[in-house]
Design an enzyme around this catalytic site. Structure first.
Site, PDB file in Angstrom:
ATOM      1  N   GLU A  76      71.285  16.275 -71.798  1.00  0.00           N
ATOM      2  CA  GLU A  76      70.910  17.586 -71.237  1.00  0.00           C
ATOM      3  C   GLU A  76      69.545  18.063 -71.730  1.00  0.00           C
ATOM      4  O   GLU A  76      68.848  18.793 -71.035  1.00  0.00           O
ATOM      5  CB  GLU A  76      71.966  18.643 -71.598  1.00  0.00           C
ATOM      6  N   GLU A 114      81.449  14.791 -72.240  1.00  0.00           N
ATOM      7  CA  GLU A 114      82.233  15.934 -72.735  1.00  0.00           C
ATOM      8  C   GLU A 114      83.653  15.925 -72.175  1.00  0.00           C
ATOM      9  O   GLU A 114      84.618  16.211 -72.883  1.00  0.00           O
ATOM     10  CB  GLU A 114      81.506  17.237 -72.371  1.00  0.00           C
ATOM     11  N   GLY A 171      78.199  16.255 -69.162  1.00  0.00           N
ATOM     12  CA  GLY A 171      79.564  16.720 -68.937  1.00  0.00           C
ATOM     13  C   GLY A 171      80.560  15.576 -68.809  1.00  0.00           C
ATOM     14  O   GLY A 171      81.749  15.757 -69.082  1.00  0.00           O
TER      15      GLY A 171
END
Ligand code: CAA
Length: 259
Positions: free
Chosen positions: A133, A113, A110
């Site tokens: 992930e 991201e 994240g």
């Protein structure tokens, strides 16, 4: 005192808002509190006419080491899908003024991201990007598979998502994920300086430029070029266009009104 617990928000000279992720004990892992505070900080920035560009940064060790694994660990499908977990990040990308990610250290999962949700990434020479992930038996969930593939192409995006391999700053620059690499010690000040340059431009033109570059990732070429042209035409209805072109001809800096 800051109104936030997981962020430090400062207004710097020249209309720059500096937002620093501040959960050092968890390498800035992104939990629900970080997201809600980040949305509040970005909405306040967007609504404040004195602010023209934001910088989002983390610590020297980590921009952010991902979504908070401890928060997600016990969640099941109903909790995730039922609440559209991470759907709130759409409000981060809805920010209309530019946001620069200044990344030092880990930008993983994240964190990578979130950096890619910003308008561009300035990387310290210490930056490391990855989508690990898969090692947790899951996948990107904040848009990483889509934005990374658009930024670096299928081969690198696929390898990174399938193996969890990290990309260092030099590889990220070669691949087009980051706009520039700067020495780690200079990262935040260089990002603030770049943000001040943007904040010094005519505000409507800044919004239009951001919107049209983003349209390149949502539309086909013909439609995207038409969208650009209409926004370009629209800027000729602004007072700042008259001022900007007059200032050029008169060899003086423009004095913007944001109209
Ligand atoms: N979530 C929750 N806590 C995290 C975290 C995360 N993503 N990343 C680090 N932390 C915590 C660690 O648990 C540790 O806490 P404790 O001291 O309480 O044990 C603390 O931060 C420091 O981390 P490490 O001791 O692991 O530091 P390190 O220097 O040895 O390693 C690292 C650094 C390689 C980044 C390692 O922390 C790591 O691999 N982190 C997880 C990276 C990851 O898998 N990210 C993806 C998360 S899932 C996701 O993001 C889903 C999505 O698409 C949105």
């Amino acid at each position: 005192m800051s109104q936030y617990e997981t962020l430090i928000v400062e207004q710097r000279e020249g209309g720059v808002t500096l937002i620093t992720l501040n959960r050092p004990q968890a390498l800035n892992a992104l939990n629900s509190q970080v997201l809600s505070e980040l949305i509040a900080a970005l909405e306040a920035f967007d609504a404040d006419a004195s602010q023209g560009c934001a910088v989002l940064t983390g610590s020297a060790k980590a921009f952010a080491a991902g979504a908070d694994i401890k928060e997600m660990q016990a969640m099941d499908f109903a909790a995730m899908y039922g609440t559209n977990h991470f759907g709130g990040y759409d409000r981060v990308t809805a920010t209309r003024k530019p946001v620069i990610a200044a990344v030092a250290g880990y930008a993983l999962g994240g964190g990578c991201e979130l950096a890619m949700m910003c308008d561009f990434i300035l990387a310290a020479d210490t930056a490391k990007f990855g989508q690990p992930e898969i090692k947790l038996a899951v996948s990107p969930g904040m848009g990483g598979s889509q934005r990374l593939a658009r930024a670096v192409g299928k081969a690198k995006a696929m390898e990174m998502c399938l193996t969890g391999r990290m990309m260092d700053a030099a590889e990220a620059e070669r691949a087009g994920l980051v706009s520039r690499i700067v020495p780690a010690d200079d990262l935040v000040e260089e990002a603030v300086k770049t943000a001040a340059t943007i904040a010094g431009m005519a505000p409507l033109a800044v919004k239009a430029n951001k919107e049209m570059v983003n349209a390149a990732f949502e539309t086909g070429l013909t439609q995207g070029v038409a969208f650009e042209r209409r926004l370009f035409h629209g800027l000729f209805g602004t007072a700042d266009q008259k001022e900007g072109m007059a200032a050029f001809v008169e060899k003086r800096p423009g004095n913007w009104t944001g109209r």
